[in-house]
Design a protein around this motif. Structure first.
Motif, PDB file in Angstrom:
ATOM      1  N   LEU A 485      92.155 -34.073  -6.924  1.00 48.59           N
ATOM      2  CA  LEU A 485      93.609 -33.898  -7.012  1.00 48.59           C
ATOM      3  C   LEU A 485      94.197 -35.131  -7.679  1.00 48.59           C
ATOM      4  O   LEU A 485      93.833 -36.264  -7.351  1.00 48.59           O
ATOM      5  CB  LEU A 485      94.217 -33.721  -5.620  1.00 48.59           C
ATOM      6  CG  LEU A 485      95.737 -33.491  -5.559  1.00 48.59           C
ATOM      7  CD1 LEU A 485      96.106 -32.150  -6.195  1.00 48.59           C
ATOM      8  CD2 LEU A 485      96.223 -33.549  -4.116  1.00 48.59           C
ATOM      9  N   VAL A 487      97.913 -37.086  -8.688  1.00 50.44           N
ATOM     10  CA  VAL A 487      99.313 -37.145  -8.280  1.00 50.44           C
ATOM     11  C   VAL A 487     100.061 -38.085  -9.210  1.00 50.44           C
ATOM     12  O   VAL A 487      99.709 -39.267  -9.336  1.00 50.44           O
ATOM     13  CB  VAL A 487      99.462 -37.626  -6.824  1.00 50.44           C
ATOM     14  CG1 VAL A 487     100.931 -37.620  -6.421  1.00 50.44           C
ATOM     15  CG2 VAL A 487      98.632 -36.761  -5.878  1.00 50.44           C
ATOM     16  N   PHE A 539      92.240 -28.433  -0.332  1.00 50.59           N
ATOM     17  CA  PHE A 539      93.646 -28.818  -0.384  1.00 50.59           C
ATOM     18  C   PHE A 539      93.793 -30.167   0.296  1.00 50.59           C
ATOM     19  O   PHE A 539      92.874 -30.666   0.972  1.00 50.59           O
ATOM     20  CB  PHE A 539      94.535 -27.768   0.293  1.00 50.59           C
ATOM     21  CG  PHE A 539      94.255 -27.590   1.764  1.00 50.59           C
ATOM     22  CD1 PHE A 539      94.878 -28.398   2.724  1.00 50.59           C
ATOM     23  CD2 PHE A 539      93.381 -26.617   2.201  1.00 50.59           C
ATOM     24  CE1 PHE A 539      94.611 -28.242   4.077  1.00 50.59           C
ATOM     25  CE2 PHE A 539      93.101 -26.458   3.555  1.00 50.59           C
ATOM     26  CZ  PHE A 539      93.722 -27.261   4.489  1.00 50.59           C
ATOM     27  N   ASP A 541      96.942 -32.804   2.278  1.00 50.06           N
ATOM     28  CA  ASP A 541      98.302 -33.091   2.729  1.00 50.06           C
ATOM     29  C   ASP A 541      98.677 -34.476   2.230  1.00 50.06           C
ATOM     30  O   ASP A 541      97.926 -35.442   2.414  1.00 50.06           O
ATOM     31  CB  ASP A 541      98.402 -33.046   4.255  1.00 50.06           C
ATOM     32  CG  ASP A 541      98.090 -31.674   4.815  1.00 50.06           C
ATOM     33  OD1 ASP A 541      98.493 -30.665   4.193  1.00 50.06           O
ATOM     34  OD2 ASP A 541      97.423 -31.597   5.865  1.00 50.06           O
ATOM     35  N   VAL A 554     104.323 -33.626   1.482  1.00 50.36           N
ATOM     36  CA  VAL A 554     104.032 -32.342   0.850  1.00 50.36           C
ATOM     37  C   VAL A 554     102.744 -31.829   1.474  1.00 50.36           C
ATOM     38  O   VAL A 554     101.707 -32.486   1.397  1.00 50.36           O
ATOM     39  CB  VAL A 554     103.874 -32.477  -0.669  1.00 50.36           C
ATOM     40  CG1 VAL A 554     103.656 -31.105  -1.295  1.00 50.36           C
ATOM     41  CG2 VAL A 554     105.073 -33.172  -1.297  1.00 50.36           C
ATOM     42  N   VAL A 557      98.531 -29.103  -0.481  1.00 52.25           N
ATOM     43  CA  VAL A 557      98.536 -29.080  -1.943  1.00 52.25           C
ATOM     44  C   VAL A 557      97.161 -28.612  -2.419  1.00 52.25           C
ATOM     45  O   VAL A 557      96.140 -29.221  -2.083  1.00 52.25           O
ATOM     46  CB  VAL A 557      98.837 -30.470  -2.516  1.00 52.25           C
ATOM     47  CG1 VAL A 557      98.820 -30.432  -4.040  1.00 52.25           C
ATOM     48  CG2 VAL A 557     100.186 -30.976  -1.997  1.00 52.25           C
ATOM     49  N   VAL A 563      99.587 -32.702  -9.815  1.00 52.28           N
ATOM     50  CA  VAL A 563     100.918 -32.382  -9.308  1.00 52.28           C
ATOM     51  C   VAL A 563     101.853 -33.537  -9.655  1.00 52.28           C
ATOM     52  O   VAL A 563     101.478 -34.710  -9.548  1.00 52.28           O
ATOM     53  CB  VAL A 563     100.926 -32.114  -7.789  1.00 52.28           C
ATOM     54  CG1 VAL A 563     100.148 -30.858  -7.459  1.00 52.28           C
ATOM     55  CG2 VAL A 563     100.388 -33.290  -6.997  1.00 52.28           C
ATOM     56  N   ILE A 571     107.322 -31.498  -5.345  1.00 50.96           N
ATOM     57  CA  ILE A 571     106.553 -31.112  -6.536  1.00 50.96           C
ATOM     58  C   ILE A 571     107.462 -30.367  -7.501  1.00 50.96           C
ATOM     59  O   ILE A 571     108.189 -29.448  -7.117  1.00 50.96           O
ATOM     60  CB  ILE A 571     105.356 -30.235  -6.142  1.00 50.96           C
ATOM     61  CG1 ILE A 571     104.374 -31.042  -5.276  1.00 50.96           C
ATOM     62  CG2 ILE A 571     104.642 -29.711  -7.385  1.00 50.96           C
ATOM     63  CD1 ILE A 571     103.200 -30.238  -4.764  1.00 50.96           C
TER      64      ILE A 571
END
Length: 585
Positions: A485, A487, A539, A541, A554, A557, A563, A571
């Motif tokens: 992920l 960010v 996913f 958090d 959020v 995710v 994101v 987001i």
């Protein structure tokens, strides 16, 4: 012992020791049996086919007469044109005799197909001289990342015009030096949390061709019996600088007022601004060469207190100073606190300092298994999760400072391989000797390195600046089922670059904190998009603490995507996310 006492001891050293970089002369510990675990990252140098062929000129190739020729410079990943693809900036040095006409800093635009185009001249960034460090941040909050460079001589601030070009605004911004100085580490930092980026600049030492002995002129300047350039010991250290952003495009020197100027006697190199004591205010750590490193703790009212000795990061666990060069900051043990890795000279280990969350650090180098590697002079470093298993790894680039040593003592090679320690997830690391791919084992004399996903395929690649060679661009090809992920933070009330913003990710029972940094590695700048390997988790958090202290969360995710989170809006849909074309696994 007090800092004053340590520095007094250093000053009293015999000249033959004062002329060298600090090294403890330690021998490597025996290597344990390999874990046998597969490593799913594979690093290949694709610089040539990517179009990165111009060498970074830095000093004479056969041997250096002065220390300014040996330190080298950083490397930068940043998206200067906001198209969602990482571009490359490479500082460059010079030579005292017959410097090539094309010895210039270089900006490469990402063509989005694995190649880059040199746009240095078009961007207005052609410049010769002895560049050193870089820091990237949107100091005027106009939506485009600006570039600050340190030099031996005069530092430079380039304002990004938003049209692919930059303008030198050093004089207008009030950043001209009154005398030539050797700027080294530098970082944007909103130290007073007013939403505007301030600027910290470390200085290495006082260097003057008229007064500094040339190699061979001072018999004290030798290493292992071979005459080498003098320094840093024996040369005068410098003080460091803090500039406050006035909000009108200018800066004011607040070095004395803030307490930064009180710290004297250390040869400053890489500077990193991050919140080490978890109070919501950015602190500043400076790796220092052959002198105690510095930790400036933010007093939250415009001043700093230098506290490195008491906090356990000024010296190593033996109470000895080291040749602090590169700095990596990250949550290496997944406890939600920011730890520090510093790199050092040959015959010494890198140092892993674990944070208790209140900026008290303990030296875990030997217990973590890093004591097996002491062969190389180490520079740029990072804590990238290269295989996306959810545990940050350790990566270090190396290279000698003395080309002439190899001729006298063949086993002391000038060009040496990179070092990769894989995180075993139990507080231990193992050095991978060949499993990381040919980009790791290749020998170069490297300095700066930075980390980012230049091809937007969901793994971290590595850019390395090599001395008197073309750079290395290590493309990472990750196999296996692990997720990831990214960010990207955009500040609104906070500075737009969100420098100092922290993201804490919870995934698969783990927790990891990362901050948006404006310098790390060795005088370098990595991708501002925070990258989390997630392992098997699908996913995460996220909790965001913005640079002004505001928090938002959020939940759930999904993995395998970028994101973009805008302060106060969560987001958002963004053109940046469209750049990621690789589908989720």
């Amino acid at each position: 012992m007090t800092r004053r006492g340590i520095l007094a001891l250093l000053a009293a050293l015999p000249a033959s020791l004062r002329a060298q970089m600090a090294s403890r002369g330690v021998k490597a510990l025996p290597r344990g049996a390999p874990s046998g675990r597969p490593f799913h990252a594979h690093l290949t140098d694709v610089a040539a086919q990517a179009g990165l062929r111009a060498p970074t000129i830095y000093g004479a190739e056969s041997g250096s007469d002065y220390i300014v020729e040996t330190i080298g410079c950083g490397a930068v990943f940043f998206d200067y044109d906001n198209d969602g693809w990482l571009d490359i900036f490479l500082p460059c040095g010079s030579r005292f005799n017959e410097a090539p006409k094309d010895a210039t800093n270089r900006l490469y635009k990402n063509n989005r197909d694995g190649t880059f185009t040199d746009v240095t001249e078009k961007a207005g960034l052609v410049r010769s001289g002895w560049a050193c460090g870089a820091t990237v941040g949107d100091y005027n909050n106009d939506g485009f990342e600006d570039l600050f460079l340190t030099y031996w001589g005069q530092n430079v601030l380039y304002r990004n015009n938003g049209d692919g070009s930059f303008t030198d605004v050093t004089k207008e911004a009030g950043l001209l030096n009154q005398k030539a100085r050797w700027g080294s580490g530098c970082t944007w930092v909103d130290y007073d949390r007013d939403g505007r980026l301030d600027l910290f600049v470390a200085n290495y030492l006082q260097f003057d061709l008229k007064t500094t002995p040339r190699k061979g002129q001072d018999t004290a300047c030798n290493w292992k019996g071979v005459a080498v350039n003098c320094g840093p010991r024996g040369l005068l250290p410098e003080t460091h600088l803090l500039y406050h952003n006035n909000g009108d495009g200018t800066f004011s020197d607040v070095s004395v007022k803030s307490g930064i100027a009180k710290a004297k006697g250390s040869y400053g190199l890489t500077a990193v601004a991050a919140d080490f004591d978890n109070d919501g205010w950015p602190d500043i750590f400076v790796a220092c060469d052959s002198t105690p490193s510095l930790l400036f703790r933010n007093n939250r009212e415009g001043t700093f207190t230098e506290d490195g000795m008491a906090r356990g990061v000024a010296l190593n666990d033996d109470g000895a100073e080291q040749a602090g060069m590169g700095v990596a900051v990250g949550d290496i043990n997944l406890d939600g606190h920011l730890d520090i890795l510093t790199t050092h000279f040959a015959d010494d280990t890198s140092t892993l300092s674990i944070n208790d969350g209140r900026a008290n650090f303990r030296d875990e180098t030997l217990r973590a298994g890093l004591g097996v590697e002491t062969r190389f002079v180490s520079w740029g470093c990072g804590m990238p999760d290269l295989d996306n298993d959810g545990y940050p790894d350790l990566f270090v680039v190396t290279g000698s400072v003395y080309p002439e040593m190899e001729r006298a003592i063949p086993e002391l090679a000038y060009k040496t391989p990179r070092v990769l320690f894989r995180n075993l997830s139990n507080g231990k690391f193992e050095e991978l000797m060949g499993e990381g791919g040919p980009g790791v084992s290749a020998a170069h004399s490297s300095r700066g390195c930075c980390f980012g996903d230049f091809d937007n395929d969901g793994d971290l690649d590595i850019l390395i600046n090599n001395m008197n060679e073309a750079p290395s661009l290590l493309r990472n090809d990750v196999s296996g089922p692990n997720h990831w992920l990214k960010v990207k933070l955009i500040g609104v009330v906070s500075n737009r670059s969100a420098i100092g913003g922290r993201v804490t990710a919870r995934y698969g029972g783990k927790v990891q904190a990362q901050e948006v940094l404006s310098q790390s590695g060795f005088l370098s700048v990595s991708d501002s998009r925070l990258h989390f390997g997630l392992g098997a988790a699908e996913f995460a958090d996220l909790e965001i603490r913005w640079p002004n202290g505001r928090k938002e969360s959020v939940a759930k995710v999904p993995a395998d995507r970028l994101v973009v989170i805008k302060e106060g809006a969560g987001i958002i849909e963004s053109p940046l996310t469209a750049a990621f074309t690789k589908p989720a696994r």
